[in-house]
Scaffold this active site. Structure first.
Site, PDB file in Angstrom:
ATOM      1  CG  HIS A 117       6.349  -0.646  -2.947  1.00  0.00           C
ATOM      2  ND1 HIS A 117       7.341   0.277  -3.193  1.00  0.00           N
ATOM      3  CD2 HIS A 117       6.101  -1.263  -4.136  1.00  0.00           C
ATOM      4  CE1 HIS A 117       7.699   0.217  -4.467  1.00  0.00           C
ATOM      5  NE2 HIS A 117       6.945  -0.692  -5.073  1.00  0.00           N
TER       6      HIS A 117
ATOM      7  NE  ARG B 117       1.463   0.891  -9.960  1.00  0.00           N
ATOM      8  CZ  ARG B 117       2.691   1.128 -10.385  1.00  0.00           C
ATOM      9  NH1 ARG B 117       3.387   2.071  -9.814  1.00  0.00           N
ATOM     10  NH2 ARG B 117       3.208   0.441 -11.372  1.00  0.00           N
TER      11      ARG B 117
ATOM     12  CE  LYS C 122      14.201  -3.020 -13.371  1.00  0.00           C
ATOM     13  NZ  LYS C 122      12.983  -3.535 -12.755  1.00  0.00           N
TER      14      LYS C 122
ATOM     15  CB  SER D  40       9.949   3.134  -7.357  1.00  0.00           C
ATOM     16  OG  SER D  40       9.434   2.333  -6.333  1.00  0.00           O
TER      17      SER D  40
HETATM   18  O1  PNS Z   1       8.750  -4.073  -8.645  1.00  0.00           O
HETATM   19  P1  PNS Z   1       8.837  -4.764  -9.971  1.00  0.00           P
HETATM   20  O2  PNS Z   1      10.047  -4.273 -10.747  1.00  0.00           O
HETATM   21  O3  PNS Z   1       7.563  -4.660 -10.768  1.00  0.00           O
HETATM   22  O4  PNS Z   1       9.086  -6.327  -9.654  1.00  0.00           O
HETATM   23  C1  PNS Z   1       9.274  -7.259 -10.684  1.00  0.00           C
HETATM   24  C2  PNS Z   1       9.736  -8.616 -10.109  1.00  0.00           C
HETATM   25  C3  PNS Z   1      11.016  -8.435  -9.278  1.00  0.00           C
HETATM   26  C4  PNS Z   1       8.672  -9.189  -9.200  1.00  0.00           C
HETATM   27  C5  PNS Z   1       9.989  -9.564 -11.309  1.00  0.00           C
HETATM   28  O5  PNS Z   1      10.840  -8.943 -12.229  1.00  0.00           O
HETATM   29  C6  PNS Z   1      10.599 -10.897 -10.903  1.00  0.00           C
HETATM   30  O6  PNS Z   1       9.993 -11.688 -10.226  1.00  0.00           O
HETATM   31  N1  PNS Z   1      11.847 -11.150 -11.333  1.00  0.00           N
HETATM   32  C7  PNS Z   1      12.565 -12.368 -11.024  1.00  0.00           C
HETATM   33  C8  PNS Z   1      12.797 -13.215 -12.266  1.00  0.00           C
HETATM   34  C9  PNS Z   1      11.592 -14.116 -12.563  1.00  0.00           C
HETATM   35  O7  PNS Z   1      11.193 -14.918 -11.750  1.00  0.00           O
HETATM   36  N2  PNS Z   1      11.008 -13.980 -13.759  1.00  0.00           N
HETATM   37  C10 PNS Z   1       9.860 -14.776 -14.151  1.00  0.00           C
HETATM   38  C11 PNS Z   1       8.551 -14.009 -14.059  1.00  0.00           C
HETATM   39  S1  PNS Z   1       8.340 -12.984 -15.479  1.00  0.00           S
END
Ligand code: PNS
Length: 164
Positions: A17, A90, A41, A128
């Site tokens: 990150h 990745r 979550k 993570s």
């Molecule tokens: O580190 P991650 O878990 O891959 O991050 C995922 C994240 C937080 C970027 C994604 O789940 C997110 O943006 N969630 C907020 C809800 C949202 O906007 N959803 C619409 C896009 S699918």
């Protein structure tokens, strides 16, 4: 001023990150590192703990702001005046999930671009979840996360062990 958001769970932040955040800081005038606060979550660290670890790990970067957000990421990005969301890619396994998310976000707000950066080679298999698994089994994760994060992982898992 060109503003970007680096959204994620960051449970916890890894060197992968930080690689992406640091490179985003070279491209944008200001970068908001945004930790999703999603009570549905299950996470190991609270959103505040994750923000604190990120803030500590990025304190040498003068154009970063770390905070938590709730709800849609595009709405958060719009409120912050961002023109882009930066995500790291990745291995190919990330592609499908990221394509789906970028497409949905584009549909929700066409003015906010998703920018992908390839994760540096040494971190291409770092996650993570893998860090948590190794730490939970007593393994050394200091090559993958900043020192204070490694220490926090040891504390979390030793507390969990005491609770039984
Ligand atoms: O580190 P991650 O878990 O891959 O991050 C995922 C994240 C937080 C970027 C994604 O789940 C997110 O943006 N969630 C907020 C809800 C949202 O906007 N959803 C619409 C896009 S699918």
């Amino acid at each position: 001023m060109k503003i970007a958001v680096c959204p994620g769970s960051f449970d916890p932040v890894t060197f992968g990150h930080l690689d992406i955040i640091t490179r985003a800081c070279d491209l944008f005038d200001r970068v908001y590192v945004a930790v999703l606060n999603n009570p549905a979550k299950k996470a190991l660290f609270t959103p505040d703990e994750r923000v604190e670890m990120l803030a500590h790990a990025t304190e040498h970067l003068d154009n970063v702001i770390c905070e938590k957000f709730e709800g849609l990421v595009v709405e958060y990005a719009r409120h912050r005046g961002a023109i882009a969301m930066v995500r790291g890619l990745r291995a190919v396994t990330d592609f499908e999930f990221e394509l789906k998310m970028a497409s949905m976000n584009h549909h929700l707000d066409k003015d906010i671009e998703t920018v992908f950066m390839m994760t540096s080679n040494e971190y291409s298999f770092l996650s993570s979840s893998a860090v948590k698994e190794v730490a939970s089994l007593g393994g050394d994760v200091s090559a993958w996360v900043p020192g204070p994060v490694a220490e926090a992982l040891v504390r979390k898992y030793s507390m969990a062990g005491q609770r039984g």
